[in-house]
Design an enzyme around this catalytic site. Structure first.
Site, PDB file in Angstrom:
ATOM      1  N   VAL A  11      32.003  37.375  50.526  1.00 54.53           N
ATOM      2  CA  VAL A  11      33.266  36.648  50.697  1.00 54.53           C
ATOM      3  C   VAL A  11      33.530  36.383  52.182  1.00 54.53           C
ATOM      4  O   VAL A  11      33.857  35.257  52.576  1.00 54.53           O
ATOM      5  CB  VAL A  11      34.431  37.433  50.044  1.00 54.53           C
ATOM      6  CG1 VAL A  11      35.780  36.848  50.440  1.00 54.53           C
ATOM      7  CG2 VAL A  11      34.283  37.422  48.532  1.00 54.53           C
ATOM      8  N   THR A 121      39.299  41.947  46.843  1.00 55.05           N
ATOM      9  CA  THR A 121      39.982  42.103  45.551  1.00 55.05           C
ATOM     10  C   THR A 121      40.508  43.528  45.447  1.00 55.05           C
ATOM     11  O   THR A 121      39.745  44.489  45.540  1.00 55.05           O
ATOM     12  CB  THR A 121      39.003  41.813  44.403  1.00 55.05           C
ATOM     13  OG1 THR A 121      38.541  40.476  44.561  1.00 55.05           O
ATOM     14  CG2 THR A 121      39.680  41.964  43.046  1.00 55.05           C
ATOM     15  N   PHE A 152      38.739  33.008  45.227  1.00 57.27           N
ATOM     16  CA  PHE A 152      38.314  32.679  43.860  1.00 57.27           C
ATOM     17  C   PHE A 152      36.922  32.062  43.810  1.00 57.27           C
ATOM     18  O   PHE A 152      36.551  31.454  42.815  1.00 57.27           O
ATOM     19  CB  PHE A 152      39.343  31.734  43.214  1.00 57.27           C
ATOM     20  CG  PHE A 152      40.727  32.315  43.162  1.00 57.27           C
ATOM     21  CD1 PHE A 152      41.047  33.298  42.221  1.00 57.27           C
ATOM     22  CD2 PHE A 152      41.703  31.923  44.066  1.00 57.27           C
ATOM     23  CE1 PHE A 152      42.316  33.861  42.176  1.00 57.27           C
ATOM     24  CE2 PHE A 152      42.991  32.483  44.021  1.00 57.27           C
ATOM     25  CZ  PHE A 152      43.296  33.456  43.072  1.00 57.27           C
ATOM     26  N   GLU A 155      29.754  33.038  43.157  1.00 61.00           N
ATOM     27  CA  GLU A 155      28.438  33.051  43.790  1.00 61.00           C
ATOM     28  C   GLU A 155      27.626  31.900  43.201  1.00 61.00           C
ATOM     29  O   GLU A 155      27.796  31.536  42.047  1.00 61.00           O
ATOM     30  CB  GLU A 155      27.731  34.385  43.533  1.00 61.00           C
ATOM     31  CG  GLU A 155      28.424  35.518  44.247  1.00 61.00           C
ATOM     32  CD  GLU A 155      27.658  36.834  44.161  1.00 61.00           C
ATOM     33  OE1 GLU A 155      26.466  36.829  43.838  1.00 61.00           O
ATOM     34  OE2 GLU A 155      28.287  37.863  44.429  1.00 61.00           O
ATOM     35  N   LYS A 204      44.776  37.684  41.157  1.00 63.09           N
ATOM     36  CA  LYS A 204      43.317  37.816  41.234  1.00 63.09           C
ATOM     37  C   LYS A 204      42.764  38.625  40.048  1.00 63.09           C
ATOM     38  O   LYS A 204      41.833  38.199  39.354  1.00 63.09           O
ATOM     39  CB  LYS A 204      42.931  38.470  42.557  1.00 63.09           C
ATOM     40  CG  LYS A 204      41.479  38.841  42.689  1.00 63.09           C
ATOM     41  CD  LYS A 204      40.594  37.615  42.801  1.00 63.09           C
ATOM     42  CE  LYS A 204      39.144  38.020  42.665  1.00 63.09           C
ATOM     43  NZ  LYS A 204      38.213  37.111  43.236  1.00 63.09           N
ATOM     44  N   ASN A 208      40.444  36.909  36.938  1.00 61.86           N
ATOM     45  CA  ASN A 208      39.099  37.359  36.575  1.00 61.86           C
ATOM     46  C   ASN A 208      39.066  37.940  35.165  1.00 61.86           C
ATOM     47  O   ASN A 208      38.123  37.723  34.412  1.00 61.86           O
ATOM     48  CB  ASN A 208      38.588  38.387  37.594  1.00 61.86           C
ATOM     49  CG  ASN A 208      37.867  37.714  38.750  1.00 61.86           C
ATOM     50  OD1 ASN A 208      37.859  36.481  38.846  1.00 61.86           O
ATOM     51  ND2 ASN A 208      37.270  38.492  39.632  1.00 61.86           N
ATOM     52  N   PHE A 249      33.536  28.318  30.917  1.00 55.10           N
ATOM     53  CA  PHE A 249      33.509  29.756  30.617  1.00 55.10           C
ATOM     54  C   PHE A 249      33.547  30.036  29.122  1.00 55.10           C
ATOM     55  O   PHE A 249      33.995  31.094  28.680  1.00 55.10           O
ATOM     56  CB  PHE A 249      34.603  30.512  31.382  1.00 55.10           C
ATOM     57  CG  PHE A 249      34.151  30.813  32.785  1.00 55.10           C
ATOM     58  CD1 PHE A 249      33.974  29.779  33.698  1.00 55.10           C
ATOM     59  CD2 PHE A 249      33.845  32.102  33.184  1.00 55.10           C
ATOM     60  CE1 PHE A 249      33.498  30.028  34.969  1.00 55.10           C
ATOM     61  CE2 PHE A 249      33.368  32.371  34.457  1.00 55.10           C
ATOM     62  CZ  PHE A 249      33.198  31.322  35.350  1.00 55.10           C
ATOM     63  N   CYS A 260      31.749  41.313  40.314  1.00 56.09           N
ATOM     64  CA  CYS A 260      33.198  41.109  40.174  1.00 56.09           C
ATOM     65  C   CYS A 260      33.745  41.458  38.803  1.00 56.09           C
ATOM     66  O   CYS A 260      34.552  42.377  38.680  1.00 56.09           O
ATOM     67  CB  CYS A 260      33.539  39.665  40.530  1.00 56.09           C
ATOM     68  SG  CYS A 260      32.995  39.218  42.179  1.00 56.09           S
TER      69      CYS A 260
END
Ligand code: UGA
Length: 437
Positions: A11, A121, A152, A155, A204, A208, A249, A260
């Site tokens: 990050v 996070t 947010f 990778e 956050k 997730n 997703f 994460c």
């Protein structure tokens, strides 16, 4: 603006590079002297598409530099971002000791007003602790504000996510800090949501967890598809076309991994319990995620009958494509499970093999130098990561190289009917198994 980032991991490094790319002057700091030396010599410690180019461009333009000194960072920037690791402890709690240490170190060298921003996070209420800690160690009594500004990025597409974010969340109490933070993000032209610090931190974890829930939801549906003869891809398309749900997703697979989701869901469960409002729904999300790998392994076992001495190829070791990151990768767990059951496993991954070589649990795996070499003489091929290299292979050659053409596709890369016509026995997720007639 003059900015610094403490912590040059995923990050920190990507954020620092992108901040520099929009015109800010950035110092990226890390306490790992070797990492800083390497970065200063132009070597990038992680694989992330486009990152090397952005770093080199901004170093050459003198907008980005690397340092081991927090003092140098604090002295030379209006805003200090903290982007250090927040690893999971065995208890499920997050280890906040790196943040606490950095907060103390910043406080020790604070002489003028600074905004101290948490980008790591963290569980809700961490900002309050950071502010307390800075106040306690603030030797010179300098003014400061603490801000929560969660990241947010994903990778594999981190640069794009950072340069074109869906939203920027700024959790802050003071107008002075909010104004400065808005200036940082002005060049990104993204919607900005200003909240209190606790809400920003919670956004956050809640974001997730919701994404992980979406994945577990479609994975649970995939099991019902397999049992009923429905096709999970069609079901995902059908529900995803509802704009309230969305198709993103909803890709069924072998479960989510990475640095994460597994950690953040565990942390959110723990903090909810500590706050006296247990978030039990997330326990089911975790359970379904683990089950998905077990169901996949069961199919492999049932098809091959005995794994012992079987020559199995695996394509993909990273937790997702376009990264070299193998942290909490389901692919690595699968290799470990198959090795434990006595299979001879040969693996290939375009970027993940260097890191995989260091994993003790898979020390017996053989590494191939190409996807084609991995399937040479294989009695089965397991696809664990959806690299585009795999989707584009010549399947006729793959079939010719394999001893028995059986594929277990954990990422639904191919069309079952095409696979049947090519002569494969083809197992995928949430779709009927096909075999040559
Ligand atoms: C995730 C979030 O997507 C980011 O928004 C967040 O900033 C980041 O965590 C973080 O907290 O730092 P990341 O873990 O890099 O990003 O990657 P994802 O693309 O979210 O994938 C996570 C896992 O879910 C992978 O194992 C992937 O294969 C799996 N996945 C993803 C599925 O199984 N199905 C899908 O439909 C999507």
């Amino acid at each position: 603006m003059d900015l610094s980032i403490i912590g040059s991991g995923y990050v920190g490094l990507v954020t620092g590079a992108c901040f520099a790319d929009v015109g800010h002057n950035v110092i990226c700091v890390d306490n790992d002297a070797r990492k800083i030396e390497a970065l200063q010599a132009g070597k990038i410690p992680i694989y992330e598409p486009g990152l090397e180019e952005v770093i080199h461009r901004n170093v050459s333009a003198h907008r980005l530099r690397f340092s081991g000194s927090i003092q140098e960072a604090v002295d030379n920037s209006q805003i200090v971002f903290i982007a250090v690791p927040t690893p999971q402890q065995a208890s499920g709690d997050v280890d906040l000791s790196f943040i606490e240490k950095v907060a103390r170190e910043i406080a020790g060298v604070l002489t003028d007003y600074r905004v101290i921003v948490d980008k790591s996070t963290v569980p809700v209420k961490t900002g309050e602790k950071v502010a307390e800690s800075i106040k306690r160690y603030n030797r010179h009594g300098a003014k400061f504000d603490v801000v929560s500004n969660p990241e947010f990025l994903r990778e594999g597409c981190a640069i794009g996510d950072l340069m074109h974010p869906d939203r920027i969340v700024i959790g802050a109490q003071s107008e002075r800090a909010i104004d400065l933070m808005k200036k940082v993000y002005e060049p990104f032209m993204a919607p900005i949501l200003v909240t209190d610090i606790n809400s920003a931190e919670l956004i956050k974890h809640a974001a997730n967890s919701f994404l992980a829930l979406k994945i577990s939801y479609i994975n649970a549906v995939s099991a019902i598809c397999e049992a009923s003869g429905a096709d999970v891809e069609k079901v995902a398309d059908g529900i995803g076309m509802d704009r309230r749900i969305g198709r993103n997703f909803l890709n069924a697979g072998i479960g989510y991994g990475g640095s994460c989701f597994p950690k953040d869901i565990a942390a959110f469960i723990t903090i909810s319990e500590q706050l006296g409002v247990p978030f039990n729904l997330l326990k089911e999300v975790q359970r379904i995620n683990g089950l998905q790998k077990e169901r996949f392994l069961k199919t492999i076992r049932e098809t091959l009958w005995v794994l012992r001495e079987k020559k199995v190829a695996i394509w993909g070791l990273t937790f997702k494509p376009d990264t070299d990151d193998i942290r909490s990768s389901v692919a690595i767990d699968l290799v470990a499970d198959m090795l434990r059951e006595g299979a001879h496993v040969t693996a290939y991954d375009p970027k993940g093999m260097e890191k995989a070589r260091e994993v003790k649990a898979i020390a017996e795996v053989k590494f191939a130098s190409s996807a084609m070499e991995a399937v040479e003489g294989a009695e089965a091929l397991v696809i664990a990561t959806e690299w585009s290299d795999f989707a584009n292979v010549d399947l006729a050659i793959v079939k010719a190289k394999m001893t028995t053409p059986i594929i277990f596709d954990g990422r639904n890369l191919f069309d079952p009917e095409t696979m049947r016509q090519l002569g494969f026995r083809y197992h995928s997720i949430g779709r009927a198994t096909v075999a040559p007639r």
